[in-house]
Scaffold this active site. Structure first.
Site, short mmCIF file in Angstrom:
data_model
loop_
_atom_site.label_atom_id
_atom_site.label_comp_id
_atom_site.label_asym_id
_atom_site.label_seq_id
_atom_site.Cartn_x
_atom_site.Cartn_y
_atom_site.Cartn_z
N THR A 120 0.83 -1.22 0.00
CA THR A 120 0.00 0.00 0.00
C THR A 120 0.86 1.26 0.00
O THR A 120 1.99 1.26 0.51
CB THR A 120 -0.91 0.01 1.25
OG1 THR A 120 -1.52 1.30 1.40
CG2 THR A 120 -0.11 -0.26 2.53
N TYR A 144 -1.42 0.12 10.14
CA TYR A 144 -1.74 -0.55 8.88
C TYR A 144 -0.54 -0.43 7.92
O TYR A 144 0.00 -1.43 7.44
CB TYR A 144 -3.01 0.04 8.25
CG TYR A 144 -3.22 -0.38 6.82
CD1 TYR A 144 -3.37 -1.74 6.51
CD2 TYR A 144 -3.25 0.54 5.79
CE1 TYR A 144 -3.54 -2.14 5.19
CE2 TYR A 144 -3.42 0.15 4.48
CZ TYR A 144 -3.56 -1.19 4.18
OH TYR A 144 -3.73 -1.59 2.87
#
Length: 330
Positions: A120, A144
């Site tokens: 990501t 995350y």
């Protein structure tokens, strides 16, 4: 391509995983959707076999690998809510990192050395006004992004120690749905801008909350780079073939290279749907960066990737059409 080219797709019942399974089938592979159905949908598994397992349960991974003998792993399964990762980091480090470690070790024990990983742009953190590419320093600002960066590092370590070959894709914001309407985006809870906006237009929720209007951007809302989910999974097929051809491990950013503010996305949806978007002005969310835009052309030059569907009009149009279909219920 042989009839037995299985690919184990973790998170294969989720939004991106299900689209990847569709693309794998179209490319002549047999996708095996490995999912614990904590957020995925059984009805999204329609392009190959389904295997209910959990990355925290190493025996279930070994059973799936023994049954299907995949030529490669595509790893999408992860906890991915930035807000939750800010309040419950332990959960994100434990599930994302330990789950990935179990998967990598089980794959290597079975002699599988080709690994496509869903990473990501959240691994970059808050780097404002910088067009992000594969060499940009990674300084994640939430658990995350931190957990995904850790998995990237684990993959590099296992390449040195065990010859594990990986293609790492760092995504920007994924949107849209497959144009045939077989699968689409459905999360519970939904946190992504475009489906939330379409729900607000359609009266499925009272309004869209715009989180923060005091960012240093042209209209005060934060900027994101959107990529169509079908363009994104096309890149995964190219990445898989890259590995199967024996090429070296590589990192690729996947974005369109265009940044849009939240208000620009809202305006585009008004044009596509011909309806107004009811909005509520909210405060900033912790962990949200001002601007995340891809500056990468590596995937285009090296993989031959083309983000040809990644216009706001097509992404919103495909998502709008999908939102009119009956929702997944199981």
């Amino acid at each position: 391509m042989g009839n037995d080219m299985h690919v184990l797709v973790t998170g294969g019942a989720g939004y991106i995983g299900a689209h990847a399974c569709k693309a794998l089938k179209a490319a002549g592979f047999i996708p095996v959707a490995f999912d614990n159905f904590s957020t995925g949908w059984r009805q999204a598994v329609k392009f190959g076999p389904m295997f209910q397992g959990d990355l925290m349960d190493r025996a279930s991974i070994e059973a799936a690998i023994a049954m299907y003998k995949p030529v490669a792993i595509m790893h999408f399964a992860a906890l991915s809510l930035v807000g939750e990762s800010m309040t419950n980091p332990a959960k994100y480090w434990r599930v994302n990192v330990n789950g990935s470690l179990n998967l990598i070790e089980a794959a290597l024990d079975a002699g599988i050395k080709n690994f496509v990983f869903s990473s990501t742009c959240a691994t970059y953190g808050e780097l404002d006004g910088v067009a992000l590419n594969e060499d940009t320093p990674q300084t994640p600002i939430n658990a995350y992004g931190g957990s995904k960066r850790a998995i990237e590092m684990i993959l590099r370590d296992f390449e040195k120690s065990h010859g594990l070959n990986s293609v790492i894709f760092r995504y920007f914001n994924v949107a849209g749905a497959d144009p045939e309407g077989e699968v689409g985006e459905q999360h519970v809870p939904e946190t992504h801008l475009i489906p939330l906006m379409l729900d607000a237009i359609d009266g499925k929720r009272p309004a869209l909350t715009v989180f923060g209007s005091d960012y240093k951007t042209k209209d005060g809302t934060c900027i994101r780079d959107y990529v169509h989910v079908m363009d994104l999974v096309d890149a995964h097929i190219l990445g898989l073939k890259w590995l199967l051809e024996g090429k070296e491990s590589r990192v690729f950013c996947l974005g369109s290279g265009n940044g849009f503010t939240v208000r620009e996305v809202i305006e585009a949806s008004r044009i596509v749907t011909n309806r107004e978007v009811p909005i509520i002005e909210g405060s900033r969310r912790p962990g949200d960066a001002t601007s995340l835009v891809s500056g990468s052309v590596r995937a285009i030059h090296e993989l031959g990737w083309e983000p040809k569907r990644s216009t706001l009009q097509q992404m919103i149009g495909d998502a709008w059409r999908w939102s009119k279909q009956p929702a997944f219920t199981e």
